[in-house]
Scaffold this active site. Structure first.
Site, mmCIF file in Angstrom:
data_model
loop_
_atom_site.group_PDB
_atom_site.id
_atom_site.type_symbol
_atom_site.label_atom_id
_atom_site.label_comp_id
_atom_site.label_asym_id
_atom_site.label_seq_id
_atom_site.Cartn_x
_atom_site.Cartn_y
_atom_site.Cartn_z
ATOM 1 N N PRO A 2 -3.638 -1.718 -13.985
ATOM 2 C CA PRO A 2 -4.429 -0.584 -14.438
ATOM 3 C C PRO A 2 -5.173 0.114 -13.303
ATOM 4 C CG PRO A 2 -5.186 -2.662 -15.392
ATOM 5 C CD PRO A 2 -4.215 -2.982 -14.343
ATOM 6 N N GLU A 3 -5.061 1.404 -13.266
ATOM 7 C CA GLU A 3 -5.881 2.215 -12.376
ATOM 8 C C GLU A 3 -6.759 3.078 -13.270
ATOM 9 O OE1 GLU A 3 -3.898 4.179 -9.206
ATOM 10 O OE2 GLU A 3 -2.411 2.605 -8.974
ATOM 11 N N LYS A 56 -12.938 1.971 -11.857
ATOM 12 C CA LYS A 56 -12.030 1.172 -12.680
ATOM 13 C C LYS A 56 -12.789 0.165 -13.542
ATOM 14 C CE LYS A 56 -8.757 1.412 -8.879
ATOM 15 N NZ LYS A 56 -8.115 0.586 -7.841
ATOM 16 N N ARG A 256 -0.928 -3.271 1.861
ATOM 17 C CA ARG A 256 -0.478 -2.787 0.556
ATOM 18 C C ARG A 256 0.935 -2.257 0.680
ATOM 19 N NH1 ARG A 256 -3.662 -5.214 -0.711
ATOM 20 N NH2 ARG A 256 -5.661 -4.948 -1.723
#
Length: 268
Positions: A2-3, A56, A256
DNA sequence: AGACCCACCCGAACGC
DNA sequence: TGCGTTCGGGTGGGTC
């Protein structure tokens, strides 16, 4: 994972489901999920005033404090009938007046914390919301001016803009036609204006598409992302660029996984 | 202060 | 088939 757009969607559903309901008690099956258990117990008997979002983080405004929930990678909520059996990934069950709410998290990275003082909690940890009117090209240029990090790393820095994660950081770089390896102090002012616009556009599009798929989720409050239909680069390594058909490259930026088009996206 | 690395987890994907 | 290994994701804490 989830972002901001997924969190926003979960917030909207949760707000409908639990606002004005009373939290009776909570059961914890994985201790680390709850940062401060005693303060959570102290909220037993209180009504949820409202559910909202900051970056978030999901915020449950209770009567005397706020419950903050970070889903991290795989946190999800499921509404359960009273005393319905939890599954093996339900690490916390919130018992409300006439239903239960399970917090499921296969990887156990999600965190739930109670705070009396949100200002203090977020302190300098979170930057501007994407739609904050203070988010301007000057704000970004000033934040970037003295920094040598890559653009991708800068976009992921929650103390600059709150809410951008790995997927949308790659998409934003693609739409800006900038390499994720671009050093931010070299980016000119006009590009930061584009960055504000593109960031809002990408996140809004994702929120809209998340919102349109809510109906397909019955018991689940988790969102798996219909947005993937519109994704240009994330997860498309070795596939052709949607603009120039060059094969997209997978690389690593700030530990990342990162995908970009070596033809369209230039380093300044 | 900024930059960088790693722990936290476990399921999926991969290698043999 | 089965077993072992690698990877990834956001954040906070540690080090330099």
């Amino acid at each position: 994972m989830p972002e901001l757009p997924e969190v926003e969607t979960v917030v909207r559903i949760l707000d409908e489901q639990i606002t004005h309901h009373r939290l009776i008690d909570s059961s914890v099956y994985w201790d680390k999920t709850i940062v401060n258990r005693d303060e959570l117990i102290a909220l037993n008997g209180q009504q949820v005033q409202k559910v909202s979002r900051r970056g978030k983080y999901i915020l449950w405004q209770m009567e005397t404090a706020t419950i903050l929930i970070h889903l991290r990678m795989e946190g999800k909520f499921y509404k359960l009938a009273k005393n319905e059996a939890r599954n093996k990934h339900s690490h916390v069950i919130f018992h409300f007046d006439d239903f239960d709410l399970a917090f499921n998290d296969t990887r156990k990275f999600g965190r739930i914390e109670v705070s009396q003082d949100l200002e203090h909690f977020f302190n300098h940890k979170l930057g501007l919301e994407p739609w904050d009117e203070l988010l301007t090209k000057e704000y970004l240029r000033n934040k970037a001016r003295s920094r040598k990090v890559h653009l991708k790393t800068f976009l992921l820095d929650q103390s600059v803009i709150a809410g951008i994660g790995n997927i949308y950081a790659d998409e934003i770089c693609f739409k800006l036609k900038l390499s994720p390896f671009t050093r931010v102090h070299r980016i000119p002012l006009y590009k930061w204006e584009e960055c504000v616009d593109v960031t809002r556009q990408v996140l809004q599009e994702a929120i809209d598409s998340g919102g349109s798929t809510i109906r397909s989720y019955t018991a689940s409050l988790g969102i798996t992302g219909r947005f993937q239909l519109r994704i240009h680069v994330y997860g498309r390594a070795n596939q052709p660029c949607h603009d120039c058909h060059t094969h997209l490259i997978r690389s690593v930026v700030g530990q990342r996984s990162t995908v970009y088009c070596p033809q369209c996206q230039k380093r300044l």
